[in-house]
Design an enzyme around this catalytic site. Structure first.
Site, PDB file in Angstrom:
ATOM      1  N   TYR A  45      -2.651  -1.613  -2.711  1.00  0.00           N
ATOM      2  CA  TYR A  45      -3.929  -0.603  -2.928  1.00  0.00           C
ATOM      3  C   TYR A  45      -5.324  -1.490  -2.869  1.00  0.00           C
ATOM      4  CZ  TYR A  45      -0.165   2.120  -4.958  1.00  0.00           C
ATOM      5  OH  TYR A  45       0.948   2.958  -5.103  1.00  0.00           O
ATOM      6  N   HIS A 113       8.312  -1.963  -3.058  1.00  0.00           N
ATOM      7  CA  HIS A 113       7.393  -0.798  -2.525  1.00  0.00           C
ATOM      8  C   HIS A 113       7.882  -0.484  -1.293  1.00  0.00           C
ATOM      9  CE1 HIS A 113       2.766   0.238  -2.448  1.00  0.00           C
ATOM     10  NE2 HIS A 113       3.636   1.163  -2.236  1.00  0.00           N
TER      11      HIS A 113
END
Length: 300
Positions: A45, A113
């Site tokens: 992010y 992830h």
């Protein structure tokens, strides 16, 4: 961990509409004021920016009572290129960098992830590395975060991971895709965190022109279904976002539902919707119209 709603920090670090640092801090502070105790982030992010902003928020705070999660395996390098690396050394290096940005020496949960195309390295290298870090106490719990159920189901069956982060696959629009995963998690004592329960936007915006479903323009059948749900909501005074958030949180396997926001005001609106009373007649009409399955768990 049992926290009905957690805060997902992705909107605080991702371009193109980057939130400025002051607004990001106010958003995190407001989340804490409103009772949120679970904060999820990832190096992906904003190439670590979301982690840095969460770290700035945590500085000087007692972490007791807070649950923090981050991710490994997916990152962004200068220039904006996404890199996937689930090798043992890469996972350890990524986690060290995350801990530095967060300003802590321990993290409650670490997820793999999006290892969709990297099963072998994820199961053979990343998972053992995280299991070792869990055994040493650097990591409290280990899991995987994905937008699909099949591989998460494999992780549940083939490892002793603690928690799965499932995005976009148990929502008011997608009610059955995760049933086998939920059953396996219940059998093995694995917790589930739900993310992206607004399906990339359409369950927040409604069936408006340009609405997005799974991060793409919504197809006609999805627009039509959302419009029908909205019509029922209008008759009962129930906003679409309230129904979507509360439906997801009602699942008995959901340990937490992540809510993202770019501002304190947006977060306040979402949490107010999540707490808004919804009459039983609203859910009954959705069931009658076939818009919610009669066997689905519904908010009390």
């Amino acid at each position: 961990m049992k926290a009905p709603f957690g805060f997902g920090t992705a909107p605080l670090g991702i371009l193109p509409d980057l939130v400025d640092a002051q607004a990001a801090q106010r958003c995190l502070e407001r989340a804490e004021e409103l009772g949120i105790r679970y904060f999820d982030t990832a190096p992906f992010y904003g190439a670590g920016l979301a982690e840095e902003r969460l770290g700035a928020f945590l500085a000087g705070r007692d972490p007791a009572g807070l649950v923090l999660s981050t991710k490994v395996g997916r990152s962004v390098v200068p220039g904006g290129t996404t890199v996937f690396d689930f090798g043992r050394d890469a996972v350890r290096r990524q986690l060290e960098e995350s801990l530095r940005r967060l300003g802590t020496d321990r993290i409650d949960i670490v997820y793999l992830h999006d290892p969709d195309d990297h099963w072998e390295s994820a199961i053979d290298e990343a998972w053992p590395a995280l299991a070792e870090l869990r055994a040493s106490g650097v990591v409290g719990a280990v899991g995987a975060g994905m937008n699909q159920t099949a591989m998460l189901h494999r992780f549940v069956r083939e490892t002793d991971m603690d928690v799965m982060l499932l995005a976009n696959r148990y929502t008011l629009l997608q009610q059955y895709e995760a049933d086998e995963l939920f059953a396996a998690c219940a059998e093995r004592g694995v917790r589930v965190v739900l993310g992206a329960v607004l399906n990339g936007g359409i369950l927040a915006t409604g069936a408006v022109p340009g609405a997005h479903f799974l991060y793409r323009p919504a197809p006609p059948d999805v627009l039509e279904r959302v419009a029908r749900i909205e019509a029922v909501g209008f008759r009962h005074g129930v906003p679409l976002v309230a129904a979507a958030l509360q439906f997801a949180a009602a699942h008995p396997q959901a340990a937490s539902v992540l809510v993202g926001a770019k501002s304190a005001e947006e977060l306040e609106r979402n949490l107010a919707a999540a707490a808004r009373p919804i009459p039983a007649a609203f859910w009954a009409e959705l069931v009658e119209l076939g818009l919610v399955g009669a066997d689905r768990a519904l908010p009390a």
